[in-house]
Write a protein that holds these residues in place. Structure first.
Motif: not given
Length: 804
Positions: A632-638, A671-672
């Protein structure tokens, strides 16, 4: 003694309890190492019966003394897993362990009770660890797209995802375009019927790799033979890195990088065949054979042949794709592996490039299946790729890898399509013709070394390398008579009559352009183990880039001027932190950067405009469960982009590097395997991409309105039934997008929120033979992807797969 291989039995004599099956696996070294995963359906029952049934379902030979299992019970074991994992669960709490000896699995006491018992019990052995779990490796394999060293997603401080072979087969992805439709956060931009671009976080994905080696990507949509979606028959996995990827790949766009992992020769013989048929003219066949070529197994080979065909959306249109692939690999010494191969892809399509639109921006009552082109349409793209690799183990745990790759692409475009808007009253629109031929040769070389080193009492890792890439591109564009370059004729789109034009191929109506590009760079990265849970990753690259345009001295209708432009010593930086909270969670933060030459844009003094630069700040948390079976993942980006071309106010025919853009958002993925037999691949992406000044432009990218929907949802889930239905698998999923906008010939076209659903059902008759039915666009949703190209209607595909 052993009973007949065709009659599984329990032999309860004073000697052994014998469980026999159809075939015995080959010997492994003192471990129950897992092979292919199997769907098990074992109820709670006496341990001896459970072992008997497990051996039958796993196709394995198993021996145990009756006294060891007497009076013991086994828990229920259901779901898809390896034979080693199933055996471990069956033996849980029994005080027994297992090992292989030759082609047989021996069940024994976990520890001897006395010296006399020790003489008759084989040494204890550990079943495969979770990190070596083949199911986890199949669903969430380690990747090299974010590092030259194979790593899990948790170890990479950027968003990475993989579409593994199992999903490629389950969802019947024939091409990269189909796989990217389900990749987290990716927008598939079908700029015309033949060619595809991919966008992530509002920007193009401009870095493409094959087996981790970057290749120059031609950004010219009008000439490149590499912008069509390659066939996946010769690839094992598709890896995706979102965000800038300049450290290992050199120049490109900040959207990300796609790595295609080739199928390699297997150490054991394997052969599979696949036959597909379906609605809308779908049909195809594939055969994949590989294994050792000598008794010692030091020489191995693999060959793949594939053919697919399908009808297009418009009546009478079709596409055909052919693939041939072969590879050899040899263990030259105990420390040296050499791999080489060649592939050929050929794709032909008859679809018109663009879908007609009314002058008011709607599609009105234009029939979906009507043909809006001429019968002589033919677009053909071919690609030949020759490669060689040398893998060398060095001292101190270091390895070196050298890769040589040569690719030759050709395209031949004979195209008719509606150019401009159609009058909604008269149904009259302008038909145009294109006659273009292009070829490009690309050479790529990459040399790298990776390994551990010690500093301040701790062990760290490093990667150093150099790569070189060049491309020679030839483009021949034939035009019509002066003043009518594209043979524009008004036609009634309800009944198109547009004969094949007569191109004279004279210097007065033909352009022949030669473009040369090359890139050279040094790169390095180190992973510094600050503490056991904290890792600092830093790296950098220095790149040199050159682009040269050489118009033909005779065929130069548009009067192009030759130029040679350079970017020298361009530095690309990288930094990241990964902190392991515990065995399941890691938090991370990273800074990545990239640059993109604008070699088709000049300043008033005749120099190439500054490269577009892009950098990204990303932070997030990643989870890994059940030994990597579920990620699993949680990402914030700019992402910030600068130096986009803008009109020079003092010289309107030229440009200056003033434009800027920004994209920010967040992404959630899972995923999985959620539970035994239940698998899920899900993502939600929020993207807010916008220009920070209205003068900004980008000849490489399309408008943000069509490539960056604010909301993107992608989901695929499947369930493999246990017990008597253990061969049955059902699956379903959808892709959903918020509204997008496109501008075609100055006409604004809108696409509202839409979702497309897919489904599948399959039944495995044996471990090697299965029949599956896939339904794409299950509810026959009519839509325009990225507000541009019309989506395919509902399609049913029936596929028979078998192994030998």
């Amino acid at each position: 003694m052993l009973y007949s291989r065709f009659q599984p039995t329990v032999f309860a004599s004073a000697a052994l309890l014998s469980v026999t099956i159809l075939a015995a696996p080959k010997a492994h070294a003192q471990t129950v190492s897992a092979d292919a995963s199997v769907t098990f359906a074992l109820p709670a029952q006496p341990l001896g019966q459970a072992l008997n049934e497990l051996a039958r379902q796993a196709n394995m030979q198993l021996l145990v003394r009756p006294a060891l299992v007497a009076g013991k019970k086994a828990p229920a074991v259901n779901g898809r897993m390896t034979s080693a994992q199933a055996l471990e669960r069956v033996l849980e709490g029994s005080g027994l362990s297992a090992e292989r000896e030759g082609g047989t699995v021996i069940i024994k006491a976990a520890a001897p009770r006395s010296p006399q018992a020790a003489d008759s019990v084989l040494p204890a052995v550990t079943v495969s660890t979770a990190r070596n779990d083949p199911v986890a490796e199949a669903l969430n394999p380690k990747t090299t797209v974010g590092s030259k060293i194979p790593m899990t997603a948790r170890e990479i401080p950027q968003s990475v995802s993989v579409i593994p072979q199992e999903r490629i087969q389950e969802q019947h992805f024939d091409s990269l375009k189909e796989a990217m439709n389900y990749a987290p956060g990716v927008t598939v931009f079908q700029s015309d019927s033949s060619r595809t671009q991919y966008y992530s976080r509002g920007f193009p994905i401009g870095s493409f790799l094959i087996d981790g080696t970057p290749t120059i990507f031609n950004n010219s949509m009008s000439s490149s033979a590499t912008t069509f979606s390659p066939d996946l028959a010769l690839y094992e996995n598709v890896e995706l890195l979102t965000g800038p990827s300049g450290l290992f790949n050199g120049f490109g766009s900040p959207g990300g990088a796609i790595n295609l992992v080739r199928k390699h020769a297997q150490k054991e013989f394997s052969a599979t065949a696949e036959l597909t048929g379906g609605t809308r003219g779908n049909g195809g066949a594939m055969i994949d054979v590989g294994g050792p070529l000598n008794a010692a197994g030091t020489l191995r080979g693999r060959a793949v042949a594939s053919y697919t065909g399908a009808d297009g959306v418009q009546d009478g249109t079709w596409s055909r794709s052919k693939v041939l692939y072969g590879t050899l690999e040899a263990d030259v010494t105990d420390t040296t592996l050499v791999r080489a191969g060649i592939s050929y892809q050929d794709r032909t399509t008859t679809d018109p490039w663009l879908w007609p639109v009314y002058t008011n921006g709607t599609h009105g009552d234009l029939p979906v299946n009507h043909y809006y082109g001429a019968g002589w349409n033919r677009d053909r793209y071919t690609s030949t790729d020759v490669f060689a690799e040398i893998h060398q183990k060095l001292t101190g745990g270091w390895t070196a890898k050298a890769v040589f790759d040569y690719q030759y692409d050709r395209s031949s475009i004979l195209q008719s399509n509606i150019a401009g808007g159609i009058d909604p009253t008269t149904y009259i629109g302008n038909m145009a013709a294109t006659n273009n031929h292009a070829s490009e040769s690309k050479f790529n070389f990459d040399l790298s070394a990776a390994g551990p080193y010690k500093l301040f009492g701790r062990t760290h890792q490093a990667v150093v390398g150099v790569n070189y890439a060049k491309m020679n591109d030839m483009n021949r564009q034939n035009f019509g008579p002066d003043g009518d370059d594209f043979f524009i004729e008004p036609v009634d789109v309800r009944s198109i009559d547009y004969p094949l034009p007569n191109w004279l191929n004279l210097p007065t109506d033909t352009d022949v352009l030669h473009t040369y590009s090359r890139q050279f760079g040094f790169y390095g990265q180190t992973r510094i183990s600050i503490t056991d849970p904290l890792t600092l990753i830093v790296g950098g690259r220095v790149s040199w880039y050159q682009s040269k345009l050489s118009p033909d001295s005779i065929f130069n209708y548009d009067g192009y001027t030759p130029y040679s432009l350079n970017n020298s010593g361009k530095f690309t930086g990288y930094a990241g932190l990964v902190y392991d909270i515990n065995s399941h969670y890691s938090v991370y933060a990273s800074y990545t950067s990239i640059f993109q030459p604008q070699d088709d844009t000049l300043t008033a003094d005749g120099k190439m405009i500054k490269p577009i630069t892009g950098d990204q700040y990303e932070a997030g948390i990643k989870g890994e469960f059940m030994g990597g079976r579920l990620n699993t993942s949680l990402a914030v980006f700019q992402i910030n982009q600068k130096n986009r071309a803008a009109t020079d106010p003092d010289n309107p025919n030229f440009s200056i590097a003033l434009g800027s853009a920004r994209s920010r958002g967040f992404e959630v993925t899972g995923n999985g395997e959620v539970l035994p037999g239940w698998r899920m691949f899900a993502s939600y992406t929020y993207t807010d991409a916008q220009l920070l000044d209205q003068e900004s432009s980008d000849s490489i990218a399309s408008p943000f309105g069509s490539i960056a929907p604010k909301h993107t949802v992608k989901l695929w889930t499947s369930y493999q039934f246990p017990n008597v239905l253990h061969g049955l698998t059902i699956g379903g999923g959808l892709t959903a997008y918020s509204p997008t906008t496109a501008i075609r010939y100055g006409i604004t076209v809108n696409q509202g929120t839409y979702a497309v659903a897919d489904a599948s059902i399959s039944y495995a008759f044996t471990r090697k033979t299965s029949l599956s039915l896939n339904a794409n666009n299950l509810f026959n949703r009519d839509y325009f992807g990225a507000a541009y190209a019309r989506g395919l209607q509902r399609t049913l595909l029936l596929t028979l797969r078998t192994g030998f």
